[in-house]
Design a protein around this motif. Sequence first.
Motif: not given
Length: 814
Positions: A7-16, A173-187
């Motif tokens: 989430s933090a990385l996605a926000t920083l990427c969007a702030a660019a 950044g947003f795609t990375g957030l979705l990927v991280a969420d998908g890994r959490e759900r599968v885990g």
Amino acid sequence: MRLSIASALATLCAAALLYQLFEGAGWLWTSIGAVLTVLAASVLSGRLSLPTWAAGLVSLAGLGVFLTASFAGEKAWLLVVPTKGSLAELAALVGTGWEDIQRFAAPVPGDLPGISLLTSGGVGLIAVTVDLLAARMRRAALAGLPILALATVPATILPDPISWPAFVLAALGFTGLLVADGRERVGHWGRAVLVRSTRPAADAPADAQGGAVGDTRGLRLSGKRIGFAAIVLAVLVPAMVPPLQPVSFFTFGVGGAGSGGRGNSISIPNPVTSLRGQLELPARRTVMTYTSDDDRPRYLRIFALDTFNGEQFSMTNPEGEPENRTSEGPLPPPPGLTGAVPVSSVTTDITVSEEVANLEFLPLPYAPATVNVEGDWRADVDTLMVFSTRDNASGLRYQVTTTEPRPTAARLRALPDTPPSIDERYLQLPGDFPDDIRALARRVTAGAESRYDSAVRLQEWFTKTGNFTYNLRTQGHSTSALRDFLLSSRTGFCEQFAMSMALLARSLGIPARVAIGYTGGVKTGAQWTVSTSDSHSWPELYFEGAGWLAFEPTPSGLAGQGSARVPDYSVPQEEPEDDAASAPTPGATDRGEESAPESAGAGQRNADDREALLQPAATVEDEPMPVALRIAIGVAALALVLLIPAAIRVVTRRRRVRALGRTGTVPPGQPGHVGVRASGGEKVQVAAAWAELDDVLHDYGMARGASETPRALARRLTRQYEFDAESAAALTAITDSVERALFARVPGPSAPLGGELKRVRRALAATVSRGRRIRAVLLPPSTLRRFRALGESLLDGFDRLENIRLRRTAGRRT
């Protein structure tokens, strides 16, 4: 912790995406600090297993501590703990930052404390929202909404498109957030199960427990493939699609060499917006300096706006043919200028400041005859604007020789009032142009004997008899704003004065357009200096034989635009036809002995007024809107947005109440029974009652179970909440009607259910707390449930598409 970092990385990427709005990197470092603070607070909340609402408070508290330490540490306790003094300092900085943003045009200085505070605070709040949605509520897809909010800021402010590298970074950044969420759900489900395999099951490797490990690489990579493909398409498709033809003066085409038409294109900022932005700059900045062989100040025109669409003036696409290059010799002759009016030739040397950026039009006195300048600069035949598609005027030095008409009032009054031989666009008005504005123009110019006299009376009405005042704190240029300016407030700045006089002149049959550029400035040593505060707009009116002449309706001196000057030929007085005694352009002040004493005195007074206006104590400025009022307006707007679910709930309830109020038949044995079978209206009534009862239960936290029948629901509610006999009977009547409508072959007639539903609602409300009742009214969970279901159905659509693809693949293998 993985989702918090994502989430933090996605926000920083969007702030660019915001980098195009600022000069300097001060805002960036404070924004990074704010996001890292929110990340630390999120990790702490996760370690302590705090609930969602508590995690949000911890993140907000951490953000507040960071902002306090960064911007008000000297007034905080131990440099970090907020105090009354530090909060007051932050509030003052917020007000200062808001005023700075209003004063500066993008890119704004990013190192100013107020602007840095607003930017880092806004990015920090976005980080808190993204973290709550993705890491706490596990709604990573919805976290894209606050990220999108960051992208809309530069998209709505900047005239240029968003930088594609910044867009790609934000999308990744947003795609990375979705990927991280998908890994959490599968885990959370443990080991992955077999989805599809390219090998027989007997050949599959066994895990430690003897189970088969499936090939899930396709499933794990499908989301990434979709995300990356979407990013690539979003970048490449707009680049390959031909651009639409522009419809305003923000972009326009220019004829290229050998093209015979429009070729290369250039983009300019909104002239009116740039004009006002320069007038409101807190500090005067030099735009250019110039000298002329007669040492007179001259208006320097940049743009000529000639079309009016009912809202504002805009500019027709200028055309520059190869033969109209400045290097090819004299420019086209000024339209309408004939031997009826004497002319003079004046040479002016102009130097543009290097601080001026993206200026692709040359500031020139009217009418230019020859321009000695380096580069590919061309003249538009109709307006004599000189522009380039390749070069920039920043730091440019050039020389212009102008052919200036030198009319007198007597000569202009003697010009024939024959229909002008000029394009009709200079007379065009919208079909819905207000009749009272037309009547106003006729009333102001009543008794005028010529078009020139009408123009002079309009100018006098704005500058003298109309009781107009000059003020930068005005908004709008629509038809309603025009009516308010002319008929009511009579307060504005040069934009309103120039455009209003041009429109009034057109309503009288006088061709008119609006010029934007700079006034003559002030004399400093041996040269004239033009600054940002000299930005100006004025009308140009066309007279057959004299061509385009500038008029000045804007008040000047301390009460108006300090360097604005009324041209001598517009002074309504009879004077001998002495060609040398008239000014060639507005703003010219005769210094020769042939000048009238009154004109010289007026010019000196205007110069004195301009010098006085430059003193800080002489600045006339309205009080800005208080910060508290701005905050109140923001809070009110936020409250209206939050009340949308409540409004939807009220509309839904009223619609159902109207359905319940329809006349229905009554069961046998009841008063009024007429023995009619159930009708369509009764079915609608039963459905409305059941739907409203379901929403009421959801709002009060008593939601019906998925497998609970209407009869079972009635028994549970009656026993659990100890309904009285009347309320229990009302609930039974509703559930019995629902069961008959759902399961009976012949439902039979039904009694009106409005009264029963009202009794049940009151009985349910009496069993819950006051807070729950308030929430049911202001933020009804039943409406929020529908919003959530709509969002989930949209997201499920993507899953269905992937399932269809997988089934088709399996079918082919079979």
